[in-house]
Design a protein around this motif. Structure first.
Motif, PDB file in Angstrom:
ATOM      1  N   MET A  75      37.907  31.342  26.737  1.00 48.72           N
ATOM      2  CA  MET A  75      37.727  31.363  28.275  1.00 48.72           C
ATOM      3  C   MET A  75      37.578  32.687  28.615  1.00 48.72           C
ATOM      4  O   MET A  75      38.135  33.647  27.809  1.00 48.72           O
ATOM      5  N   THR A  76      36.877  33.104  29.307  1.00 49.91           N
ATOM      6  CA  THR A  76      36.404  34.320  29.759  1.00 49.91           C
ATOM      7  C   THR A  76      37.428  35.214  30.509  1.00 49.91           C
ATOM      8  O   THR A  76      38.257  34.510  31.179  1.00 49.91           O
ATOM      9  N   GLN A  77      37.377  36.304  30.575  1.00 49.80           N
ATOM     10  CA  GLN A  77      38.922  37.163  30.986  1.00 49.80           C
ATOM     11  C   GLN A  77      38.419  38.081  32.354  1.00 49.80           C
ATOM     12  O   GLN A  77      38.737  39.066  32.421  1.00 49.80           O
ATOM     13  N   GLN A  78      37.772  37.324  33.226  1.00 46.75           N
ATOM     14  CA  GLN A  78      37.158  37.943  34.475  1.00 46.75           C
ATOM     15  C   GLN A  78      38.451  38.359  35.306  1.00 46.75           C
ATOM     16  O   GLN A  78      39.422  37.671  35.516  1.00 46.75           O
ATOM     17  N   ARG A  79      38.294  39.403  35.967  1.00 45.92           N
ATOM     18  CA  ARG A  79      39.443  39.973  37.000  1.00 45.92           C
ATOM     19  C   ARG A  79      38.701  40.133  38.456  1.00 45.92           C
ATOM     20  O   ARG A  79      37.398  40.440  38.271  1.00 45.92           O
ATOM     21  N   TYR A  80      39.363  39.710  39.180  1.00 41.56           N
ATOM     22  CA  TYR A  80      38.792  39.880  40.555  1.00 41.56           C
ATOM     23  C   TYR A  80      39.651  40.646  41.592  1.00 41.56           C
ATOM     24  O   TYR A  80      41.065  40.349  41.580  1.00 41.56           O
ATOM     25  N   THR A  81      38.937  41.551  42.380  1.00 40.93           N
ATOM     26  CA  THR A  81      39.963  42.214  43.587  1.00 40.93           C
ATOM     27  C   THR A  81      39.344  41.840  44.920  1.00 40.93           C
ATOM     28  O   THR A  81      38.282  41.774  44.882  1.00 40.93           O
ATOM     29  N   VAL A  82      40.034  41.071  45.564  1.00 38.42           N
ATOM     30  CA  VAL A  82      39.769  40.663  47.051  1.00 38.42           C
ATOM     31  C   VAL A  82      40.320  41.559  47.936  1.00 38.42           C
ATOM     32  O   VAL A  82      41.680  41.522  47.844  1.00 38.42           O
ATOM     33  N   THR A  83      39.857  42.186  48.867  1.00 41.88           N
ATOM     34  CA  THR A  83      40.749  42.979  49.637  1.00 41.88           C
ATOM     35  C   THR A  83      40.701  42.422  51.187  1.00 41.88           C
ATOM     36  O   THR A  83      39.772  41.775  51.727  1.00 41.88           O
ATOM     37  N   VAL A  84      41.868  42.464  51.617  1.00 42.97           N
ATOM     38  CA  VAL A  84      42.150  41.744  53.034  1.00 42.97           C
ATOM     39  C   VAL A  84      42.076  42.890  54.074  1.00 42.97           C
ATOM     40  O   VAL A  84      43.082  43.802  53.719  1.00 42.97           O
ATOM     41  N   HIS A  85      41.035  43.060  54.788  1.00 43.75           N
ATOM     42  CA  HIS A  85      40.928  44.248  55.808  1.00 43.75           C
ATOM     43  C   HIS A  85      41.751  43.813  56.860  1.00 43.75           C
ATOM     44  O   HIS A  85      41.274  43.217  57.768  1.00 43.75           O
ATOM     45  N   LEU A  86      42.830  44.553  57.103  1.00 40.41           N
ATOM     46  CA  LEU A  86      43.516  44.565  58.448  1.00 40.41           C
ATOM     47  C   LEU A  86      44.175  45.910  58.681  1.00 40.41           C
ATOM     48  O   LEU A  86      45.551  46.144  58.939  1.00 40.41           O
ATOM     49  N   SER A  87      43.266  46.804  58.947  1.00 40.30           N
ATOM     50  CA  SER A  87      43.567  48.171  59.228  1.00 40.30           C
ATOM     51  C   SER A  87      44.757  48.659  58.453  1.00 40.30           C
ATOM     52  O   SER A  87      44.709  48.525  57.063  1.00 40.30           O
ATOM     53  N   ASP A  88      45.779  49.152  58.927  1.00 36.53           N
ATOM     54  CA  ASP A  88      46.888  49.696  58.212  1.00 36.53           C
ATOM     55  C   ASP A  88      47.615  48.683  57.264  1.00 36.53           C
ATOM     56  O   ASP A  88      48.428  49.106  56.658  1.00 36.53           O
ATOM     57  N   ARG A  89      47.548  47.343  57.685  1.00 34.87           N
ATOM     58  CA  ARG A  89      47.858  46.294  56.999  1.00 34.87           C
ATOM     59  C   ARG A  89      47.229  45.772  55.841  1.00 34.87           C
ATOM     60  O   ARG A  89      47.524  44.401  55.362  1.00 34.87           O
ATOM     61  N   SER A  90      46.118  46.410  55.328  1.00 29.74           N
ATOM     62  CA  SER A  90      45.141  45.811  54.220  1.00 29.74           C
ATOM     63  C   SER A  90      45.944  45.907  53.078  1.00 29.74           C
ATOM     64  O   SER A  90      46.704  46.663  52.908  1.00 29.74           O
ATOM     65  N   TYR A  91      45.216  44.975  52.067  1.00 28.85           N
ATOM     66  CA  TYR A  91      46.048  44.711  51.118  1.00 28.85           C
ATOM     67  C   TYR A  91      45.010  43.982  49.972  1.00 28.85           C
ATOM     68  O   TYR A  91      44.093  43.607  50.317  1.00 28.85           O
ATOM     69  N   ASP A  92      45.250  44.207  48.680  1.00 30.64           N
ATOM     70  CA  ASP A  92      44.552  43.683  47.579  1.00 30.64           C
ATOM     71  C   ASP A  92      45.221  42.387  47.126  1.00 30.64           C
ATOM     72  O   ASP A  92      46.418  42.159  46.989  1.00 30.64           O
ATOM     73  N   ILE A  93      44.208  41.466  46.945  1.00 26.73           N
ATOM     74  CA  ILE A  93      44.588  40.331  45.732  1.00 26.73           C
ATOM     75  C   ILE A  93      43.875  40.430  44.736  1.00 26.73           C
ATOM     76  O   ILE A  93      42.730  40.611  44.639  1.00 26.73           O
ATOM     77  N   LEU A  94      44.836  40.511  43.541  1.00 19.01           N
ATOM     78  CA  LEU A  94      44.274  40.574  42.306  1.00 19.01           C
ATOM     79  C   LEU A  94      44.134  39.472  41.439  1.00 19.01           C
ATOM     80  O   LEU A  94      45.146  38.653  41.778  1.00 19.01           O
ATOM     81  N   VAL A  95      43.448  38.845  41.089  1.00 20.64           N
ATOM     82  CA  VAL A  95      43.122  37.387  40.216  1.00 20.64           C
ATOM     83  C   VAL A  95      42.764  37.761  38.869  1.00 20.64           C
ATOM     84  O   VAL A  95      41.797  38.444  38.518  1.00 20.64           O
ATOM     85  N   GLY A  96      43.416  37.283  37.719  1.00 20.08           N
ATOM     86  CA  GLY A  96      43.164  37.288  36.466  1.00 20.08           C
ATOM     87  C   GLY A  96      44.131  37.040  35.354  1.00 20.08           C
ATOM     88  O   GLY A  96      45.315  37.118  35.865  1.00 20.08           O
ATOM     89  N   ARG A  97      43.699  36.697  34.423  1.00 19.52           N
ATOM     90  CA  ARG A  97      44.584  36.131  33.436  1.00 19.52           C
ATOM     91  C   ARG A  97      45.547  37.261  32.882  1.00 19.52           C
ATOM     92  O   ARG A  97      44.688  38.279  32.480  1.00 19.52           O
ATOM     93  N   GLY A  98      46.669  36.925  32.444  1.00 18.75           N
ATOM     94  CA  GLY A  98      47.557  37.994  31.949  1.00 18.75           C
ATOM     95  C   GLY A  98      47.951  39.099  33.112  1.00 18.75           C
ATOM     96  O   GLY A  98      48.447  40.109  32.601  1.00 18.75           O
ATOM     97  N   LEU A  99      47.534  38.994  34.335  1.00 15.91           N
ATOM     98  CA  LEU A  99      47.906  40.036  35.419  1.00 15.91           C
ATOM     99  C   LEU A  99      49.373  40.476  35.537  1.00 15.91           C
ATOM    100  O   LEU A  99      49.909  41.217  35.904  1.00 15.91           O
TER     101      LEU A  99
END
Ligand code: NAD
Ligand code: GLY
Length: 374
Positions: free
Chosen positions: A1-25
């Motif tokens: 299985m491939t080992q891709q990692r993804y970062t999705v940023t939720v843009h909410l001004s000072d409440r913004s945050y990242d969602i990290l997705v990947g095996r072994g994280l």
């Protein structure tokens, strides 16, 4: 299985945050979190891991070690698994745990578990000292694609779900698809209902990918698993960014939920998992859309085809009274806005909220669904 990692940023001004997705994280949680926190604090920060004993047994040591090696002082609090734990009593237990460790505004709450743990721990984080930072580490498919994203936190009260709650965005969401390997096949399928929902309401290309990958997603062998998780989060994030407080557009995330909630209520939450009820509710919504002249029959058939391929029952059980369902639907709608409005599918990949549908059309749709020939 491939080992891709993804970062999705939720843009909410000072409440913004990242969602990290990947095996072994899970093993990188501490480092990823430390990198996102202000270095202004003096001394090591405390972290309270909130989990159930079962999930802590499976994944607690990895999370603990990861946080400790990043310099956090880690404590744990355990809440029994199950919806009944999403309560004010459980919240009080967690307040006590924070109080006992003399938590201050630098203390981080780490929610390790499914939607129950995430909603509860998030609510406690939202309210203790008027707001602690919290991190979502979701371990069910439903939590990875839905409940960990968007900042809705809360507990049930009396017989009402999510009656007490707060909007409180996490500082980080860490999604490790490896945690799904210990989840039951039924819970995995259940979470897939929300994934299919995103395809129906927002992305036809994604819907087509799900059609070709459904078997591999159910047994976790699909090489697109991490992408599917990340893209589901992206689709939800794009909605939340436009309507964080659920005042309009965010309602489209409730496609299939009006009838789904009625089915859960009519069966006293004993018969269907949430996803199973939502799968049935999405078929109802498609048929209601047809009756309202919004949804084309070929799109209903496409949605039914994918839901069936995922193993969902899509015919309404004839033992459910249509009268009772219509009553519950009207009650659900009145409780949130004053008149019966539905999210309807205009075509696969595009749904719109706010459709008023006459009761007779709802009734016809439900009767058709009970008579579906498969
Ligand atoms: P859940 O949290 O009850 O988890 C389901 C079961 O799976 C539990 O028994 C749990 O212990 C077990 N489990 C969790 N991870 C596991 C793993 N990796 N391996 C083995 N077992 C595991 O249920 P859920 O479906 O994750 O969440 C449901 C809750 O989410 C509901 O309370 C619902 O209201 C809420 N929710 C919230 C939002 C939101 O936006 N905040 C959205 C959707 C649903
Ligand atoms: N699960 C629906 C929402 O987050 O709004």
């Amino acid at each position: 299985m491939t080992q891709q990692r993804y970062t999705v940023t939720v843009h909410l001004s000072d409440r913004s945050y990242d969602i990290l997705v990947g095996r072994g994280l899970l093993a990188s949680l501490g480092r990823e979190l430390a990198a996102r926190l202000s270095s202004a604090s003096t001394g090591p920060r405390q972290a309270l891991i909130v989990s159930s004993p079962e999930i802590a047994n499976l994944y607690g040591p990895k999370v603990l070690q990861s946080l400790e090696s990043a310099g956090f002082l880690v404590r744990s609090a355990f809440i029994p698994a199950g919806e009944q734990s999403k309560s004010a009593e459980s919240a009080a237990k967690l307040y006590q745990a924070l109080y006992d460790l003399a938590a201050d505004r630098q203390t981080i709450v780490v929610a390790l578990g499914g939607g129950v743990i995430g909603d509860l721990a998030g609510f406690v984080a939202a309210t203790y000292t008027r707001g602690l930072d919290f991190v979502q580490v979701p371990t069910t498919l439903l939590a990875q694609v839905d409940s960990s994203v968007g900042g809705k936190t809360g507990v049930n009260f009396g017989s009402a779900k999510n009656l007490i709650g707060a909007f409180h965005q996490p500082r980080l969401v860490v999604i490790d698809p490896e945690t799904l390997s210990t989840l039951s096949a039924r819970e995995r399928r259940s979470g897939l209902a929300e994934v299919i929902k995103y395809g129906i309401i927002a992305d036809k290309v994604f819907f087509d990918l799900l059609r070709s990958e459904v078997a591999g997603l159910l047994d976790l062998t699909s090489e697109h698993l991490a992408f599917v998780l990340a893209h589901s989060c992206t689709l939800k994030a794009r909605v939340v960014e436009q309507d964080e407080r659920d005042e309009g557009l965010r309602a489209i995330l409730n496609f299939g939920h009006t009838v789904g909630h009625a089915l859960e209520a009519i069966t006293l939450y004993q018969t269907y998992t949430h996803g199973e009820a939502i799968a049935l509710g999405m078929v109802s919504a498609a048929l209601i859309g047809e009756e309202a002249g919004i949804t084309r029959p070929e799109d209903t058939l496409a949605a039914i085809g994918l839901l069936r391929a995922a193993g969902f029952n899509i015919r309404l059980d004839s033992s459910h009274s249509v009268d009772e369902l219509v009553r519950l639907i009207a009650w659900d709608k009145k409780s949130v806005g004053g008149s019966a409005r539905f999210v309807l599918m205009e075509e696969i990949g595009h749904a719109t909220p706010g459709h008023r549908v006459p009761e007779a059309a709802i009734r016809r749709a439900l009767e058709r669904q009970a008579a579906l020939v498969l």
